[in-house]
Design a protein around this motif. Structure first.
Motif, PDB file in Angstrom:
ATOM      1  N   PHE A   1      32.547  33.443  45.761  1.00 43.42           N
ATOM      2  CA  PHE A   1      33.639  33.483  44.790  1.00 43.42           C
ATOM      3  C   PHE A   1      34.317  32.124  44.611  1.00 43.42           C
ATOM      4  N   LYS A   2      34.214  31.232  45.598  1.00 41.77           N
ATOM      5  CA  LYS A   2      34.976  29.983  45.578  1.00 41.77           C
ATOM      6  C   LYS A   2      34.580  29.125  44.368  1.00 41.77           C
ATOM      7  N   GLY A   3      35.606  28.733  43.604  1.00 44.20           N
ATOM      8  CA  GLY A   3      35.368  27.901  42.444  1.00 44.20           C
ATOM      9  C   GLY A   3      34.837  28.659  41.237  1.00 44.20           C
ATOM     10  N   LYS A   4      34.851  29.999  41.305  1.00 49.09           N
ATOM     11  CA  LYS A   4      34.317  30.828  40.225  1.00 49.09           C
ATOM     12  C   LYS A   4      35.433  31.652  39.584  1.00 49.09           C
ATOM     13  N   MET A   5      35.165  32.120  38.364  1.00 54.12           N
ATOM     14  CA  MET A   5      36.060  33.038  37.678  1.00 54.12           C
ATOM     15  C   MET A   5      35.445  34.430  37.762  1.00 54.12           C
ATOM     16  N   ILE A   6      36.229  35.380  38.281  1.00 50.53           N
ATOM     17  CA  ILE A   6      35.721  36.735  38.500  1.00 50.53           C
ATOM     18  C   ILE A   6      36.698  37.753  37.924  1.00 50.53           C
ATOM     19  N   GLU A   7      36.250  38.990  37.788  1.00 48.89           N
ATOM     20  CA  GLU A   7      37.112  40.085  37.350  1.00 48.89           C
ATOM     21  C   GLU A   7      37.517  40.925  38.550  1.00 48.89           C
ATOM     22  N   VAL A   8      38.801  41.307  38.598  1.00 48.59           N
ATOM     23  CA  VAL A   8      39.312  42.107  39.705  1.00 48.59           C
ATOM     24  C   VAL A   8      40.201  43.212  39.162  1.00 48.59           C
ATOM     25  N   ASP A   9      40.303  44.298  39.935  1.00 53.16           N
ATOM     26  CA  ASP A   9      41.258  45.366  39.667  1.00 53.16           C
ATOM     27  C   ASP A   9      42.435  45.209  40.626  1.00 53.16           C
ATOM     28  N   ILE A  10      43.641  45.140  40.100  1.00 56.49           N
ATOM     29  CA  ILE A  10      44.839  44.950  40.918  1.00 56.49           C
ATOM     30  C   ILE A  10      45.199  46.275  41.586  1.00 56.49           C
ATOM     31  N   TYR A  11      45.301  46.261  42.936  1.00 53.36           N
ATOM     32  CA  TYR A  11      45.593  47.489  43.668  1.00 53.36           C
ATOM     33  C   TYR A  11      46.860  47.400  44.526  1.00 53.36           C
ATOM     34  N   GLU A  12      47.448  46.191  44.610  1.00 51.63           N
ATOM     35  CA  GLU A  12      48.652  46.033  45.440  1.00 51.63           C
ATOM     36  C   GLU A  12      49.442  44.838  44.907  1.00 51.63           C
ATOM     37  N   ALA A  13      50.772  44.888  45.061  1.00 46.53           N
ATOM     38  CA  ALA A  13      51.610  43.784  44.590  1.00 46.53           C
ATOM     39  C   ALA A  13      52.728  43.526  45.588  1.00 46.53           C
ATOM     40  N   GLY A  14      53.030  42.248  45.807  1.00 45.24           N
ATOM     41  CA  GLY A  14      54.161  41.833  46.626  1.00 45.24           C
ATOM     42  C   GLY A  14      55.099  40.990  45.788  1.00 45.24           C
ATOM     43  N   LYS A  15      56.046  40.360  46.428  1.00 44.47           N
ATOM     44  CA  LYS A  15      57.011  39.538  45.699  1.00 44.47           C
ATOM     45  C   LYS A  15      56.352  38.332  45.040  1.00 44.47           C
ATOM     46  N   HIS A  16      55.419  37.708  45.745  1.00 38.80           N
ATOM     47  CA  HIS A  16      54.840  36.455  45.257  1.00 38.80           C
ATOM     48  C   HIS A  16      53.346  36.551  44.945  1.00 38.80           C
ATOM     49  N   TYR A  17      52.782  37.742  45.027  1.00 38.31           N
ATOM     50  CA  TYR A  17      51.326  37.835  44.878  1.00 38.31           C
ATOM     51  C   TYR A  17      50.911  39.240  44.437  1.00 38.31           C
ATOM     52  N   MET A  18      49.659  39.324  44.034  1.00 37.80           N
ATOM     53  CA  MET A  18      48.968  40.600  43.842  1.00 37.80           C
ATOM     54  C   MET A  18      47.678  40.541  44.647  1.00 37.80           C
ATOM     55  N   LYS A  19      47.091  41.694  44.907  1.00 40.86           N
ATOM     56  CA  LYS A  19      45.785  41.746  45.547  1.00 40.86           C
ATOM     57  C   LYS A  19      44.797  42.387  44.576  1.00 40.86           C
ATOM     58  N   GLY A  20      43.608  41.776  44.492  1.00 44.38           N
ATOM     59  CA  GLY A  20      42.610  42.252  43.551  1.00 44.38           C
ATOM     60  C   GLY A  20      41.313  42.632  44.224  1.00 44.38           C
ATOM     61  N   ARG A  21      40.699  43.713  43.737  1.00 45.77           N
ATOM     62  CA  ARG A  21      39.402  44.165  44.235  1.00 45.77           C
ATOM     63  C   ARG A  21      38.341  43.769  43.209  1.00 45.77           C
ATOM     64  N   PRO A  22      37.350  42.961  43.600  1.00 45.51           N
ATOM     65  CA  PRO A  22      36.335  42.518  42.633  1.00 45.51           C
ATOM     66  C   PRO A  22      35.634  43.679  41.954  1.00 45.51           C
ATOM     67  N   VAL A  23      35.410  43.547  40.652  1.00 46.25           N
ATOM     68  CA  VAL A  23      34.710  44.562  39.877  1.00 46.25           C
ATOM     69  C   VAL A  23      33.212  44.422  40.117  1.00 46.25           C
ATOM     70  N   GLU A  24      32.579  45.507  40.510  1.00 40.88           N
ATOM     71  CA  GLU A  24      31.145  45.463  40.792  1.00 40.88           C
ATOM     72  C   GLU A  24      30.350  45.170  39.528  1.00 40.88           C
ATOM     73  N   ASP A  25      29.345  44.338  39.676  1.00 40.62           N
ATOM     74  CA  ASP A  25      28.414  43.993  38.593  1.00 40.62           C
ATOM     75  C   ASP A  25      29.078  43.251  37.438  1.00 40.62           C
ATOM     76  N   ALA A  26      30.322  42.746  37.659  1.00 41.40           N
ATOM     77  CA  ALA A  26      30.982  41.978  36.603  1.00 41.40           C
ATOM     78  C   ALA A  26      30.407  40.564  36.571  1.00 41.40           C
ATOM     79  N   ARG A  27      30.468  39.943  35.416  1.00 42.24           N
ATOM     80  CA  ARG A  27      29.935  38.595  35.269  1.00 42.24           C
ATOM     81  C   ARG A  27      30.803  37.604  36.041  1.00 42.24           C
ATOM     82  N   VAL A  28      30.158  36.669  36.736  1.00 43.05           N
ATOM     83  CA  VAL A  28      30.852  35.604  37.457  1.00 43.05           C
ATOM     84  C   VAL A  28      30.620  34.300  36.695  1.00 43.05           C
TER      85      VAL A  28
END
Length: 528
Positions: A455-482
């Motif tokens: 994933f490093k240095g790449k653009m990926i698609e994620v589904d947001i499943y959690e949020a904090g004050k300064h961040y969100m957490k994303g789960r990578p979408v399977e078979d999505a284009r990188v």
């Protein structure tokens, strides 16, 4: 009897002698040329090694930078110059032979940390070179005596200064034929691309203007060429930096939108451009153009616009050259036409003369806009500034106001409503705890993703499943284009770029070069 250190230069201006070429001459002498690889002489068999002989370029250097992204750009550049000259850049200060301390003069705490680091280095018998705005603005300060100094307009000479510090302060011999190399990293850090030097403001609380001088912008064509090279080298993100990005070009007959339209032509799919800080006065006249640029799919919909206070009387005492209504106009205009845009801002608590009513106006501004990114600063008087001579707000009042504003900022959650969204994010770095990779979405909001090397240095698609004050957490979408952002294959670690290098020269309004420097992207491996 004069000591060896008496020959050291207390003022950076003394480093340039009458025998040196002018900045204009240096610019053209160095257009395509960076430090040459050193050929170290081996000791002949049978001869004793001289114990006072030191070979520069073989030591480890720790680089510490305080302050703004412009300072970070300077620090990265100096580290790259040193790495290209053979020095090993280390993350471990105790392991380093020399500390390069790049300072900030905006606030007292930053200078205090800088001064304490000098003391700590000396206690550990480390060699020290100081750079940045503090030695530039006040080179004769007692705690800087007998230290090697690099001014903000001499960072391209860092190798020679470090060489002399390593050799126990010998005479500086100026070399005019530095060469640049570009060494690829094993990380995808953003490139800090500095647009200009200094600003047009004269804020009563700031010493940066005194340190960096008058505004001096780099030509559009050279900035664009540097960006083009960076993407060819595999860089996936560029940050535009300056003391005031919005003021770019006013000294050379151009403006920020003109530069940005040229830059966006160079951004490959999967890479992103981030704009730096701009003060309200210099963005007001370009709002329509800025909306179109911020809507571009490869430009982050993010803008840092410092308000400092919502009180017009305080802003007048600060000499900020705008009123709160100007800031509201910028914010409202951008939020209406660029839905979801992130507006970051700065606020100073307890500026001299700030009343309870003034402070309440600032609190109300934050309640209204709920800024997701808010930099809160308790006022500290900087020696030599007009604000230091004003009647000060009591320390306990400043502290209380800072506490109240911080509590307000932490009372709202800007990202909860985004849980369940699918977002495209650019992955650029490790998280602070090294448990995740840090990515950013179109609005430059921080999204934590699983730490998978691919994933490093790449653009990926994620589904947001959690949020904090300064961040969100994303789960990578399977078979999505990188998306791989570079328009060429990224260099491997240690590989040298064959691209011609660009040397940028800031130009005064009278056409004379103010400063020249080889603005090469030095991507150096760190010593752990």
């Amino acid at each position: 009897m004069p000591s060896a250190c008496d020959s050291l230069l207390d003022d950076i201006e003394d480093m340039v002698t009458s025998h040196d070429p002018t900045p204009h001459e240096r610019q053209f002498a160095r257009r395509n040329i960076v430090p040459r690889p050193r050929r170290h002489q081996l000791q002949p068999a049978g001869e004793e090694l001289q114990t006072d002989s030191v070979i520069p370029g073989t030591q480890k250097v720790w680089v510490r930078t305080w302050g703004c992204s412009h300072n970070s750009s300077d620090g990265e550049y100096m580290a790259g110059q040193l790495a290209a000259s053979g020095y090993k850049i280390t993350e471990n200060p105790s392991d380093a032979d020399l500390w390069l301390l790049n300072s900030c003069t905006v606030k007292n705490p930053a200078e205090d940390h800088f001064r304490n680091s000098i003391k700590k280095a000396q206690e550990q018998n480390k060699k020290v070179v100081v750079a940045g705005c503090v030695p530039q603005a006040q080179p004769r300060t007692d705690y800087l005596r007998e230290l090697s100094i690099i001014g903000v307009q001499q960072i391209d000479r860092v190798v020679e200064v470090v060489d002399e510090a390593i050799k126990v302060f010998r005479h500086v011999d100026i070399c005019h034929t530095y060469q640049c190399v570009c060494i690829a990293p094993d990380v995808y850090d953003p490139l800090f691309l500095s647009l200009s030097h200094s600003c047009l403001n004269a804020c009563t609380y700031c010493k940066t203007k005194h340190a960096r001088g008058d505004l001096a912008s780099y030509p559009i064509e050279e900035l664009v060429e540097r960006a083009r090279q960076s993407f060819q080298e595999g860089i996936c993100e560029i940050w535009l930096t300056s003391e005031d990005t919005g003021a770019y070009g006013r000294d050379i007959g151009t403006d920020l939108p003109s530069l940005l339209w040229e830059l966006v032509k160079e951004i490959p799919e999967g890479a992103m451009l981030r704009l730096g800080m701009t003060n309200p006065p210099y963005i007001l006249e370009h709002l329509e153009e800025m909306v179109r640029i911020l809507q571009h799919p490869r430009v982050y919909a993010f803008l840092h616009v410092p308000v400092q206070s919502a009180s017009d009387s305080v802003l007048m005492d600060m000499k900020r050259e705008y009123c709160c209504a100007d800031f509201r106009r910028v914010t409202d205009f951008l939020q209406e036409r660029v839905p979801g845009i992130t507006i970051a801002t700065d606020i100073i608590c307890g500026f001299p003369g700030e009343t309870e009513e003034d402070f309440e106006q600032t609190m109300e501004l934050v309640r209204q806009y709920c800024f997701p990114s808010l930099f809160i600063n308790q006022f500290y008087p900087r020696p030599g500034t007009p604000a230091a001579k004003m009647e000060q707000v009591p320390a306990h009042v400043k502290k209380q106001r800072t506490k109240e504003l911080s509590a307000l900022f932490h009372s709202y959650k800007p990202y909860d409503h985004k849980i369940g969204e699918r977002q495209r994010v650019l992955v650029t770095e490790d998280s602070f705890d090294s448990q995740y990779y840090v990515a950013h979405n179109k609005f430059y909001e921080q999204v934590l993703v699983p730490k998978k090397p691919e994933f490093k240095g790449k653009m990926i698609e994620v589904d947001i499943y959690e949020a904090g004050k300064h961040y969100m957490k994303g789960r990578p979408v399977e078979d999505a284009r990188v998306f791989t952002p570079s328009i060429a294959q990224p260099l491997q670690k240690g590989q040298v770029s064959g691209l011609p290098q660009v040397s940028l020269a800031a130009v005064k309004s009278d056409g004379h070069h103010l400063m020249s420097s080889v603005w090469t992207r030095f991507l150096y491996p760190l010593e752990k």
